[in-house]
Design a protein around this motif. Structure first.
Motif, PDB file in Angstrom:
ATOM      1  N   UNK A   1     -49.119 -33.608 -33.224  1.00 36.42           N
ATOM      2  CA  UNK A   1     -49.593 -32.704 -32.178  1.00 36.42           C
ATOM      3  C   UNK A   1     -48.420 -32.121 -31.392  1.00 36.42           C
ATOM      4  N   UNK A   2     -47.447 -32.958 -31.060  1.00 36.47           N
ATOM      5  CA  UNK A   2     -46.313 -32.473 -30.277  1.00 36.47           C
ATOM      6  C   UNK A   2     -45.479 -31.499 -31.094  1.00 36.47           C
ATOM      7  N   UNK A   3     -45.361 -31.729 -32.399  1.00 32.42           N
ATOM      8  CA  UNK A   3     -44.619 -30.779 -33.239  1.00 32.42           C
ATOM      9  C   UNK A   3     -45.288 -29.406 -33.252  1.00 32.42           C
ATOM     10  N   UNK A   4     -46.610 -29.381 -33.126  1.00 26.31           N
ATOM     11  CA  UNK A   4     -47.322 -28.101 -33.127  1.00 26.31           C
ATOM     12  C   UNK A   4     -47.214 -27.372 -31.791  1.00 26.31           C
ATOM     13  N   UNK A   5     -46.823 -28.073 -30.755  1.00 28.44           N
ATOM     14  CA  UNK A   5     -46.801 -27.482 -29.425  1.00 28.44           C
ATOM     15  C   UNK A   5     -45.649 -26.499 -29.277  1.00 28.44           C
ATOM     16  N   UNK A   6     -45.959 -25.331 -28.774  1.00 29.83           N
ATOM     17  CA  UNK A   6     -44.914 -24.367 -28.455  1.00 29.83           C
ATOM     18  C   UNK A   6     -45.451 -23.388 -27.423  1.00 29.83           C
ATOM     19  N   UNK A   7     -44.531 -22.697 -26.795  1.00 32.40           N
ATOM     20  CA  UNK A   7     -44.877 -21.688 -25.799  1.00 32.40           C
ATOM     21  C   UNK A   7     -44.562 -20.334 -26.422  1.00 32.40           C
ATOM     22  N   UNK A   8     -45.571 -19.561 -26.821  1.00 33.07           N
ATOM     23  CA  UNK A   8     -45.352 -18.312 -27.568  1.00 33.07           C
ATOM     24  C   UNK A   8     -44.856 -17.185 -26.668  1.00 33.07           C
ATOM     25  N   UNK A  34     -38.582 -27.660 -30.879  1.00 31.04           N
ATOM     26  CA  UNK A  34     -38.450 -27.300 -29.466  1.00 31.04           C
ATOM     27  C   UNK A  34     -39.768 -26.720 -28.974  1.00 31.04           C
ATOM     28  N   UNK A  35     -40.015 -26.834 -27.694  1.00 33.98           N
ATOM     29  CA  UNK A  35     -41.201 -26.200 -27.126  1.00 33.98           C
ATOM     30  C   UNK A  35     -41.041 -24.694 -27.041  1.00 33.98           C
ATOM     31  N   UNK A  36     -39.815 -24.248 -26.847  1.00 36.21           N
ATOM     32  CA  UNK A  36     -39.527 -22.836 -26.625  1.00 36.21           C
ATOM     33  C   UNK A  36     -38.541 -22.356 -27.684  1.00 36.21           C
ATOM     34  N   UNK A  37     -38.841 -21.242 -28.319  1.00 33.65           N
ATOM     35  CA  UNK A  37     -38.035 -20.784 -29.444  1.00 33.65           C
ATOM     36  C   UNK A  37     -36.584 -20.523 -29.042  1.00 33.65           C
ATOM     37  N   UNK A  38     -36.336 -20.196 -27.792  1.00 36.18           N
ATOM     38  CA  UNK A  38     -34.967 -19.941 -27.343  1.00 36.18           C
ATOM     39  C   UNK A  38     -34.080 -21.171 -27.520  1.00 36.18           C
ATOM     40  N   UNK A  39     -34.686 -22.367 -27.545  1.00 34.64           N
ATOM     41  CA  UNK A  39     -33.921 -23.600 -27.668  1.00 34.64           C
ATOM     42  C   UNK A  39     -34.037 -24.229 -29.047  1.00 34.64           C
ATOM     43  N   UNK A  40     -34.627 -23.507 -29.982  1.00 37.88           N
ATOM     44  CA  UNK A  40     -34.763 -24.013 -31.346  1.00 37.88           C
ATOM     45  C   UNK A  40     -33.431 -23.896 -32.098  1.00 37.88           C
ATOM     46  N   UNK A  41     -33.186 -24.833 -32.993  1.00 44.48           N
ATOM     47  CA  UNK A  41     -32.017 -24.759 -33.856  1.00 44.48           C
ATOM     48  C   UNK A  41     -32.329 -24.166 -35.212  1.00 44.48           C
ATOM     49  N   UNK A  42     -33.573 -23.769 -35.430  1.00 41.30           N
ATOM     50  CA  UNK A  42     -34.011 -23.218 -36.715  1.00 41.30           C
ATOM     51  C   UNK A  42     -33.857 -21.703 -36.677  1.00 41.30           C
ATOM     52  N   UNK A  43     -32.891 -21.161 -37.405  1.00 37.60           N
ATOM     53  CA  UNK A  43     -32.626 -19.725 -37.364  1.00 37.60           C
ATOM     54  C   UNK A  43     -33.757 -18.911 -37.962  1.00 37.60           C
ATOM     55  N   UNK A  44     -34.455 -19.463 -38.958  1.00 34.84           N
ATOM     56  CA  UNK A  44     -35.584 -18.737 -39.541  1.00 34.84           C
ATOM     57  C   UNK A  44     -36.723 -18.589 -38.530  1.00 34.84           C
ATOM     58  N   UNK A  45     -36.990 -19.656 -37.799  1.00 39.65           N
ATOM     59  CA  UNK A  45     -38.024 -19.608 -36.764  1.00 39.65           C
ATOM     60  C   UNK A  45     -37.631 -18.605 -35.675  1.00 39.65           C
ATOM     61  N   UNK A  46     -36.387 -18.645 -35.245  1.00 42.31           N
ATOM     62  CA  UNK A  46     -35.925 -17.721 -34.205  1.00 42.31           C
ATOM     63  C   UNK A  46     -36.017 -16.270 -34.681  1.00 42.31           C
ATOM     64  N   UNK A  47     -35.695 -16.047 -35.954  1.00 41.12           N
ATOM     65  CA  UNK A  47     -35.777 -14.690 -36.498  1.00 41.12           C
ATOM     66  C   UNK A  47     -37.223 -14.195 -36.521  1.00 41.12           C
ATOM     67  N   UNK A  48     -38.166 -15.093 -36.844  1.00 43.00           N
ATOM     68  CA  UNK A  48     -39.574 -14.703 -36.879  1.00 43.00           C
ATOM     69  C   UNK A  48     -40.065 -14.307 -35.493  1.00 43.00           C
ATOM     70  N   UNK A  49     -39.649 -15.038 -34.472  1.00 49.96           N
ATOM     71  CA  UNK A  49     -40.067 -14.712 -33.105  1.00 49.96           C
ATOM     72  C   UNK A  49     -39.394 -13.438 -32.606  1.00 49.96           C
ATOM     73  N   UNK A 100     -48.312 -16.076 -32.310  1.00 46.04           N
ATOM     74  CA  UNK A 100     -47.191 -16.973 -32.587  1.00 46.04           C
ATOM     75  C   UNK A 100     -46.949 -16.963 -34.091  1.00 46.04           C
ATOM     76  N   UNK A 101     -45.824 -16.431 -34.547  1.00 48.12           N
ATOM     77  CA  UNK A 101     -45.631 -16.278 -35.988  1.00 48.12           C
ATOM     78  C   UNK A 101     -45.504 -17.593 -36.742  1.00 48.12           C
ATOM     79  N   UNK A 102     -45.079 -18.650 -36.068  1.00 44.69           N
ATOM     80  CA  UNK A 102     -44.922 -19.959 -36.694  1.00 44.69           C
ATOM     81  C   UNK A 102     -44.756 -20.991 -35.603  1.00 44.69           C
ATOM     82  N   UNK A 103     -45.088 -22.253 -35.861  1.00 37.67           N
ATOM     83  CA  UNK A 103     -44.761 -23.298 -34.888  1.00 37.67           C
ATOM     84  C   UNK A 103     -43.243 -23.402 -34.682  1.00 37.67           C
ATOM     85  N   UNK A 104     -42.858 -24.087 -33.622  1.00 33.59           N
ATOM     86  CA  UNK A 104     -41.444 -24.337 -33.329  1.00 33.59           C
ATOM     87  C   UNK A 104     -41.284 -25.853 -33.261  1.00 33.59           C
TER      88      UNK A 104
END
Length: 396
Positions: free
Chosen positions: A273-280, A194-209, A187-191
């Motif tokens: 803890x919830x902020x750290x949660x994601x599905x890689x 959102x739990x799933x990067x597909x639903x993240x609004x952070x373009x940098x996070x989405x680009x990393x995934x 997992x390149x970074x937390x999300x």
């Protein structure tokens, strides 16, 4: 090549909690250590139940189309001469549950092409911390096991990631993987939003995934190209994104996000803890699957022989349409989520896998998701992809 339908499924919550501080975007070692690679195991009902059938098992995992491709591959690949065994690799095996019927089907096809005493060696691969004890129990006890149906078949296991070379070069005749390669090697970074990067609004996070997913698929293809014998084939079934850009599973993720917020309010888990949660996990588009093969359509002597992206049936919704049992609908989807993604989510608890709240957390999250899904039953969009990779023999 199929395309997914465009359907308005509604939006997920825009943010599950308060914005995370910038320091939360730094992925710690404890965050990265629990990335799975195993096939998501999907069983429709217990084997001992009156409604269990081999067909329902295949339908449960979305394998009906993929098994036909695997049978066609088994009928087409060159076979070694005895006593050299025919080698089948099961990549990302987990408990081997999803691969038993496909492998049985392939062996049945192979037996029409070779003698019954010609050995078939099946190599089940997964990461080192997979529970291989359960895998071997499945092979020994499951009535659908190929070991119970073919006396000249033999099982083995390899505890290494399929993002490396894990079998000798030019040794594999047939390869199979289902519900596995959507898991990233890391997992390149937390999300945090959102739990799933597909639903993240952070373009940098989405680009990393996206970058990590491209690298992982490149590595998977490259090493299978080395391992396959000339003329060998690998059949791949995995999650996907179609023409409408939809990751799918929106009702399930809405329920999970809402229930996590409630668990924070109840004091079981913390905001951090919830902020750290994601599905890689990353689903790929058709172009993503084809990218390593550009521009000549070939990579490590592999070619894409078949590629289809489609919406799989929501079998829980189909059953709900018949019996109108909303409780069963919610229970089944919550159980699927627990088996497939809750372990990744729970890994973000402060104590990791040994956190004393782990079981209670998963129990309460499952119960809450089940109740929410039952309260508002909705059909799930499930985008999947099926591929066949073929290793072209060298020209003579």
């Amino acid at each position: 090549m199929g395309g997914l339908r465009t359907t308005d499924r509604g939006e997920l919550p825009s943010g599950r909690l308060k914005p995370a501080p910038s320091s939360a975007l730094v992925a710690s070692e404890s965050y990265r250590r629990n990335v799975p690679e195993s096939s998501i195991v999907v069983r429709p009902e217990p084997i001992e139940s009156g409604s269990y059938t081999a067909a329902s098992r295949l339908q449960a995992a979305g394998l009906l189309g993929a098994i036909k491709l695997f049978e066609e591959a088994a009928n087409a690949v060159p076979l070694p001469k005895p006593p050299q065994p025919i080698v089948i690799a099961d990549y990302g095996a987990s408990t081997a549950h999803n691969s038993l019927l496909p492998i049985c089907a392939a062996i049945a096809v192979l037996r029409k092409r070779t003698r019954p005493e010609h050995s078939v060696l099946v190599a089940h691969t997964d990461v080192a911390d997979n529970d291989f004890t359960v895998l071997f129990q499945t092979l020994a006890e499951d009535p659908d096991s190929y070991l119970k149906k073919d006396a000249a078949s033999f099982a083995s296991a390899i505890g290494r990631s399929f993002y490396t070379q894990i079998l000798p070069s030019n040794s594999v005749n047939l390869g199979w993987t289902s519900w596995a390669i959507q898991w990233l090697s890391r997992a390149p970074t937390p999300v945090p939003d959102a739990l799933q990067v597909a639903y993240s609004g952070d373009e940098d996070v989405k680009a990393a995934y996206t970058k990590q997913a491209a690298f992982d698929w490149h590595e998977f293809v490259a090493f299978r190209g080395r391992e396959l014998c000339p003329g060998g084939r690998v059949v791949v079934m995995t999650t996907a994104i179609g023409d409408d850009g939809e990751f799918g599973h929106r009702p399930l993720f809405r329920g999970m996000l809402a229930e996590l917020a409630d668990l924070v309010a109840q004091g079981l888990v913390t905001d951090d803890e919830v902020r750290r949660m994601c599905i890689p996990m990353v689903s790929r588009r058709a172009g993503d699957f084809l990218s390593p093969f550009a521009p000549k359509g070939r990579f490590e002597r592999l070619e894409v022989e078949h590629l289809e992206v489609f919406d799989a049936e929501d079998r829980f919704w189909t059953q709900y349409q018949v019996d109108r049992d909303a409780k069963a609908f919610g229970t089944q989807w919550a159980a699927f989520a627990r088996a497939s993604v809750f372990p990744s989510i729970a890994a973000a608890l402060d104590g990791g896998r040994t956190d004393p709240r782990r079981v209670e957390f998963m129990d309460r999250l499952e119960a809450g998701v089940a109740a929410r899904m039952a309260a508002e039953p909705e059909e799930m969009q499930i985008p999947l992809a099926q591929l066949v990779l073929w290793k072209r023999p060298k020209a003579r």
